[in-house]
Design a protein around this motif. Structure first.
Motif, short mmCIF file in Angstrom:
data_model
loop_
_atom_site.label_atom_id
_atom_site.label_comp_id
_atom_site.label_asym_id
_atom_site.label_seq_id
_atom_site.Cartn_x
_atom_site.Cartn_y
_atom_site.Cartn_z
N LEU A 1 36.40 -0.10 1.15
CA LEU A 1 35.30 -1.06 1.16
C LEU A 1 34.01 -0.33 0.81
O LEU A 1 33.60 0.58 1.53
CB LEU A 1 35.18 -1.72 2.53
N LEU A 2 33.38 -0.70 -0.29
CA LEU A 2 32.18 -0.01 -0.75
C LEU A 2 30.92 -0.82 -0.55
O LEU A 2 29.82 -0.31 -0.77
CB LEU A 2 32.32 0.33 -2.24
N LEU A 3 31.03 -2.09 -0.16
CA LEU A 3 29.85 -2.93 -0.03
C LEU A 3 28.94 -2.38 1.06
O LEU A 3 29.36 -2.14 2.19
CB LEU A 3 30.26 -4.37 0.31
N GLY A 4 27.69 -2.14 0.72
CA GLY A 4 26.72 -1.62 1.67
C GLY A 4 26.70 -0.12 1.78
O GLY A 4 26.00 0.43 2.63
N MET A 5 27.46 0.57 0.95
CA MET A 5 27.52 2.03 1.05
C MET A 5 26.85 2.67 -0.16
O MET A 5 26.77 2.08 -1.23
CB MET A 5 28.96 2.49 1.16
N GLY A 6 26.39 3.88 0.03
CA GLY A 6 25.76 4.63 -1.05
C GLY A 6 25.69 6.10 -0.69
O GLY A 6 25.47 6.46 0.46
N GLY A 7 25.89 6.94 -1.68
CA GLY A 7 25.81 8.38 -1.48
C GLY A 7 24.36 8.82 -1.45
O GLY A 7 23.51 8.28 -2.16
N ARG A 8 24.07 9.81 -0.63
CA ARG A 8 22.70 10.32 -0.49
C ARG A 8 22.64 11.74 -1.05
O ARG A 8 23.48 12.57 -0.73
CB ARG A 8 22.29 10.33 0.98
N THR A 9 21.62 12.01 -1.85
CA THR A 9 21.43 13.33 -2.44
C THR A 9 19.95 13.66 -2.41
O THR A 9 19.12 12.83 -2.78
CB THR A 9 21.93 13.35 -3.91
N GLU A 10 19.62 14.86 -1.97
CA GLU A 10 18.24 15.34 -2.00
C GLU A 10 17.99 15.93 -3.38
O GLU A 10 18.69 16.83 -3.83
CB GLU A 10 18.02 16.41 -0.93
N VAL A 11 16.97 15.39 -4.07
CA VAL A 11 16.66 15.79 -5.44
C VAL A 11 15.20 16.21 -5.50
O VAL A 11 14.35 15.61 -4.82
CB VAL A 11 16.93 14.62 -6.42
N ASP A 12 14.90 17.20 -6.31
CA ASP A 12 13.53 17.64 -6.51
C ASP A 12 12.71 16.48 -7.05
O ASP A 12 13.13 15.80 -8.00
CB ASP A 12 13.52 18.82 -7.48
N ALA A 13 11.56 16.22 -6.47
CA ALA A 13 10.75 15.07 -6.84
C ALA A 13 10.29 15.14 -8.29
O ALA A 13 10.25 14.11 -8.98
CB ALA A 13 9.54 14.95 -5.91
N SER A 14 9.94 16.32 -8.77
CA SER A 14 9.49 16.43 -10.17
C SER A 14 10.64 16.15 -11.13
O SER A 14 10.44 15.53 -12.18
CB SER A 14 8.89 17.80 -10.43
N PHE A 15 11.85 16.59 -10.78
CA PHE A 15 13.02 16.28 -11.61
C PHE A 15 13.24 14.78 -11.65
O PHE A 15 13.46 14.20 -12.72
CB PHE A 15 14.28 16.97 -11.07
N TRP A 16 13.18 14.10 -10.50
CA TRP A 16 13.42 12.66 -10.45
C TRP A 16 12.39 11.90 -11.28
O TRP A 16 12.73 10.98 -12.03
CB TRP A 16 13.42 12.18 -9.00
N GLN A 17 11.11 12.28 -11.17
CA GLN A 17 10.06 11.61 -11.95
C GLN A 17 10.27 11.82 -13.44
O GLN A 17 10.14 10.88 -14.24
CB GLN A 17 8.69 12.10 -11.53
N ALA A 18 10.61 13.05 -13.83
CA ALA A 18 10.83 13.33 -15.25
C ALA A 18 12.06 12.59 -15.77
O ALA A 18 12.05 12.05 -16.88
CB ALA A 18 10.98 14.83 -15.46
N TRP A 19 13.13 12.54 -14.97
CA TRP A 19 14.34 11.85 -15.40
C TRP A 19 14.08 10.35 -15.53
O TRP A 19 14.54 9.72 -16.49
CB TRP A 19 15.49 12.11 -14.42
N CYS A 20 13.37 9.76 -14.58
CA CYS A 20 13.05 8.32 -14.66
C CYS A 20 12.17 8.02 -15.87
O CYS A 20 12.33 6.98 -16.51
CB CYS A 20 12.37 7.86 -13.38
N ALA A 21 11.24 8.92 -16.19
CA ALA A 21 10.40 8.73 -17.36
C ALA A 21 11.21 8.84 -18.65
O ALA A 21 10.92 8.14 -19.63
CB ALA A 21 9.26 9.75 -17.36
N GLN A 22 12.23 9.69 -18.65
CA GLN A 22 13.06 9.88 -19.83
C GLN A 22 14.09 8.76 -20.00
O GLN A 22 14.54 8.50 -21.11
CB GLN A 22 13.78 11.23 -19.74
N ASN A 23 14.46 8.08 -18.92
CA ASN A 23 15.51 7.07 -18.95
C ASN A 23 15.08 5.75 -18.31
O ASN A 23 15.76 5.25 -17.42
CB ASN A 23 16.75 7.59 -18.21
N PRO A 24 13.98 5.15 -18.76
CA PRO A 24 13.49 3.94 -18.09
C PRO A 24 14.38 2.72 -18.27
O PRO A 24 14.34 1.80 -17.45
CB PRO A 24 12.12 3.71 -18.71
#
Length: 146
Positions: free
Chosen positions: A71-94
């Motif tokens: 059963l996967l409903l309501g579940m999600g994996g958690r990962t700590e990611v560098d904030a600058s990496f996340w911002q750059a990745w979101c900007a590259q893949n909007p």
């Protein structure tokens, strides 16, 4: 004595939640190098190499997931990611559909990410397994008794 967490928590990280079952690999590319490849006189046949890469834990990495029930409903994996990496990745893949549809999202604090997962988790993502009892036109296979 408590065990040390796998990744140290700093103010420069965000908690990324991934509701996809197996997770996802996020690659960050050098935009100038990609532009140079695209404008080269001869085509470059080798795949581009990412500058940085992060593997997100999927919904099956959620501590509440049980493989037998699947059963996967309501579940999600958690990962700590560098904030600058996340911002750059979101900007590259909007326009990346899992990002646009909320299958992956990030919050600065783990508590905020868990709260948003609780809100979004009740809505089906379309990646959950099918329930065999609920399939129309499908009947269970009858076992022959010997």
């Amino acid at each position: 004595m408590a065990a040390a967490p796998n990744t140290p928590r700093t103010s420069a990280t965000v908690t990324v939640i991934c509701r996809m079952p197996a997770g996802l690999v996020l690659d960050l590319y050098d935009v100038a190098a990609l532009a140079a490849r695209a404008s080269a006189a001869t085509p470059v046949m080798a795949p581009p190499r990412p500058v940085a890469s992060v593997r997100l834990n999927g919904a099956k990495a959620d501590p509440r997931y049980h493989a037998r029930d699947n059963l996967l409903l309501g579940m999600g994996g958690r990962t700590e990611v560098d904030a600058s990496f996340w911002q750059a990745w979101c900007a590259q893949n909007p326009h990346f559909l899992p990002l646009k549809n909320g299958l992956i999202f990030a919050r600065p604090r783990a508590e905020d990410a868990a709260a948003e997962l609780a809100e979004r988790g009740q809505h089906r993502s379309g990646l959950e397994g099918l329930e065999p009892q609920g399939l129309p036109g499908v009947t269970p296979f009858a076992r022959d008794v010997a």
